[in-house]
Motif scaffolding. Structure first.
Motif, short mmCIF file in Angstrom:
data_model
loop_
_atom_site.label_atom_id
_atom_site.label_comp_id
_atom_site.label_asym_id
_atom_site.label_seq_id
_atom_site.Cartn_x
_atom_site.Cartn_y
_atom_site.Cartn_z
N GLN A 1 0.83 -1.21 0.00
CA GLN A 1 0.00 0.00 0.00
C GLN A 1 0.86 1.26 0.00
N THR B 1 2.61 1.62 -3.54
CA THR B 1 1.67 2.06 -4.58
C THR B 1 1.26 3.51 -4.37
N SER B 2 1.12 3.94 -3.14
CA SER B 2 0.80 5.35 -2.87
C SER B 2 1.92 6.27 -3.32
#
Length: 74
Positions: free
Chosen positions: A26, A29-30
């Motif tokens: 996460q 990807t951010s």
């Protein structure tokens, strides 16, 4: 330690590792979406299949990579 206690400990450890990997996915990807906007499916698949060590390496690479493909270079 009983067999049941060892089994519980192993599963707890595995769950923590999976949680850590999900958090890394996460975060990476951010970072990549913030820097490069578009994140093609081929990169998402690669990220989701990676171990924590690779995810950390790519996150560090993302800091100075001029393009998305450069993040994943060795």
């Amino acid at each position: 330690m009983s067999m049941a206690e060892r089994w519980a400990e192993q599963h707890e450890q595995k769950g923590m590792q999976q949680g850590m990997q999900l958090g890394e996915v996460q975060l990476l990807t951010s970072i990549l979406r913030a820097k490069f906007q578009d994140l093609p499916r081929e990169y998402l698949k690669k990220i989701e299949a990676a171990d924590v060590e690779a995810l950390n390496k790519w996150a560090i690479n993302a800091l100075s990579a001029p393009s998305l493909p450069d993040v994943f270079k060795d």
